[in-house]
Design a protein around this motif. Structure first.
Motif, PDB file in Angstrom:
ATOM      1  N   ALA A  42       0.817  -1.217   0.000  1.00 58.97           N
ATOM      2  CA  ALA A  42       0.000   0.000   0.000  1.00 58.97           C
ATOM      3  C   ALA A  42       0.849   1.264   0.000  1.00 58.97           C
ATOM      4  N   ASP A  43       2.087   1.198   0.522  1.00 62.80           N
ATOM      5  CA  ASP A  43       2.971   2.376   0.548  1.00 62.80           C
ATOM      6  C   ASP A  43       3.548   2.722  -0.815  1.00 62.80           C
ATOM      7  N   VAL A  44       3.626   1.761  -1.727  1.00 60.59           N
ATOM      8  CA  VAL A  44       4.349   1.983  -2.978  1.00 60.59           C
ATOM      9  C   VAL A  44       3.504   1.698  -4.225  1.00 60.59           C
ATOM     10  N   ALA A  45       2.195   1.568  -4.052  1.00 62.14           N
ATOM     11  CA  ALA A  45       1.308   1.215  -5.158  1.00 62.14           C
ATOM     12  C   ALA A  45       1.092   2.351  -6.144  1.00 62.14           C
ATOM     13  N   SER A  46       1.212   3.594  -5.673  1.00 66.59           N
ATOM     14  CA  SER A  46       0.965   4.749  -6.541  1.00 66.59           C
ATOM     15  C   SER A  46       1.875   5.903  -6.104  1.00 66.59           C
ATOM     16  N   MET A  47       1.927   6.927  -6.936  1.00 69.75           N
ATOM     17  CA  MET A  47       2.686   8.119  -6.540  1.00 69.75           C
ATOM     18  C   MET A  47       2.072   8.747  -5.301  1.00 69.75           C
ATOM     19  N   ASP A  48       0.753   8.805  -5.242  1.00 70.14           N
ATOM     20  CA  ASP A  48       0.086   9.366  -4.059  1.00 70.14           C
ATOM     21  C   ASP A  48       0.460   8.589  -2.798  1.00 70.14           C
ATOM     22  N   SER A  49       0.472   7.265  -2.901  1.00 70.41           N
ATOM     23  CA  SER A  49       0.734   6.460  -1.701  1.00 70.41           C
ATOM     24  C   SER A  49       2.189   6.565  -1.247  1.00 70.41           C
ATOM     25  N   ILE A  50       3.143   6.620  -2.157  1.00 69.80           N
ATOM     26  CA  ILE A  50       4.543   6.722  -1.731  1.00 69.80           C
ATOM     27  C   ILE A  50       4.820   8.108  -1.142  1.00 69.80           C
ATOM     28  N   MET A  51       4.169   9.140  -1.683  1.00 77.99           N
ATOM     29  CA  MET A  51       4.334  10.480  -1.114  1.00 77.99           C
ATOM     30  C   MET A  51       3.720  10.540   0.286  1.00 77.99           C
TER      31      MET A  51
END
Length: 187
Positions: A42-51
């Protein structure tokens, strides 16, 4: 013996040279061989989530331990964190750090004093598997003795499965360099 000596010398030089030309074997299907902690999907699935994960992992009240392995899991192993500043004389300086350098120099301080950093606005450019993110931030200690706004410039990589942070360079706002309106929240 005279004929054998030059042959042995030539063989002893050629063998290491040949060994140096063999490429190392890749053992993973990620963009880099890595021994980094595994990231929560869940932390790295999208740009939004990694930010969101990046800002979340460094923020917390005084005395709360941060999950530094979570932070490490967001970055490629060779990632750099680069704070920049201008000296009193006007010279621009930067500090070149690994994620572990950041943890070693800032970790205890932000855990002791409490620190919260949040994203105010974001501009993103993407081409293929890479993205450049300008993320305007607001950071402050719980004690109130430190407050800074500025811009984090992140380079991100999508390897087909997840997002990685390749580097972060940041600069704080100063009276001489206020944040431009384009990098502030829209009203």
């Amino acid at each position: 013996m005279r004929r054998l000596l030059p042959a042995l010398l030539a063989l002893s030089i050629a063998t290491p040279l040949a060994a140096q030309t063999t490429p190392p074997a890749m053992t993973t299907d990620t963009p880099l061989n890595t021994s980094m902690p595994a990231a929560a999907p869940a932390d790295v699935a999208s740009m939004d989530s990694i930010m969101a994960a990046l800002y979340d992992v460094i923020s917390g009240p005084p005395g709360k331990a941060r999950d530094w392995n979570r932070m490490r899991s967001l970055f490629v192993p060779e990632a750099r964190m680069i704070p920049t500043r201008k000296t009193k004389e006007g010279a621009v300086r930067m500090r070149w750090m690994t994620v572990n350098d950041y943890v070693a120099t800032s970790g205890a301080l932000i855990e002791r004093d409490g620190f919260h950093e949040r994203e105010l606005a974001r501009k993103t450019d993407r081409f293929g598997n890479m993205a450049q993110v300008f993320s305007t931030y607001d950071g402050r200690t719980d004690k109130g003795d430190y407050h800074e706004r500025g811009i984090n410039s992140l380079q991100l990589l999508f390897d087909g499965k997840r997002w990685w942070i390749v580097s972060i360079m940041w600069v704080g706002e100063t009276p001489d360099t206020p944040l431009p309106a384009d990098y502030l929240p829209k009203r």
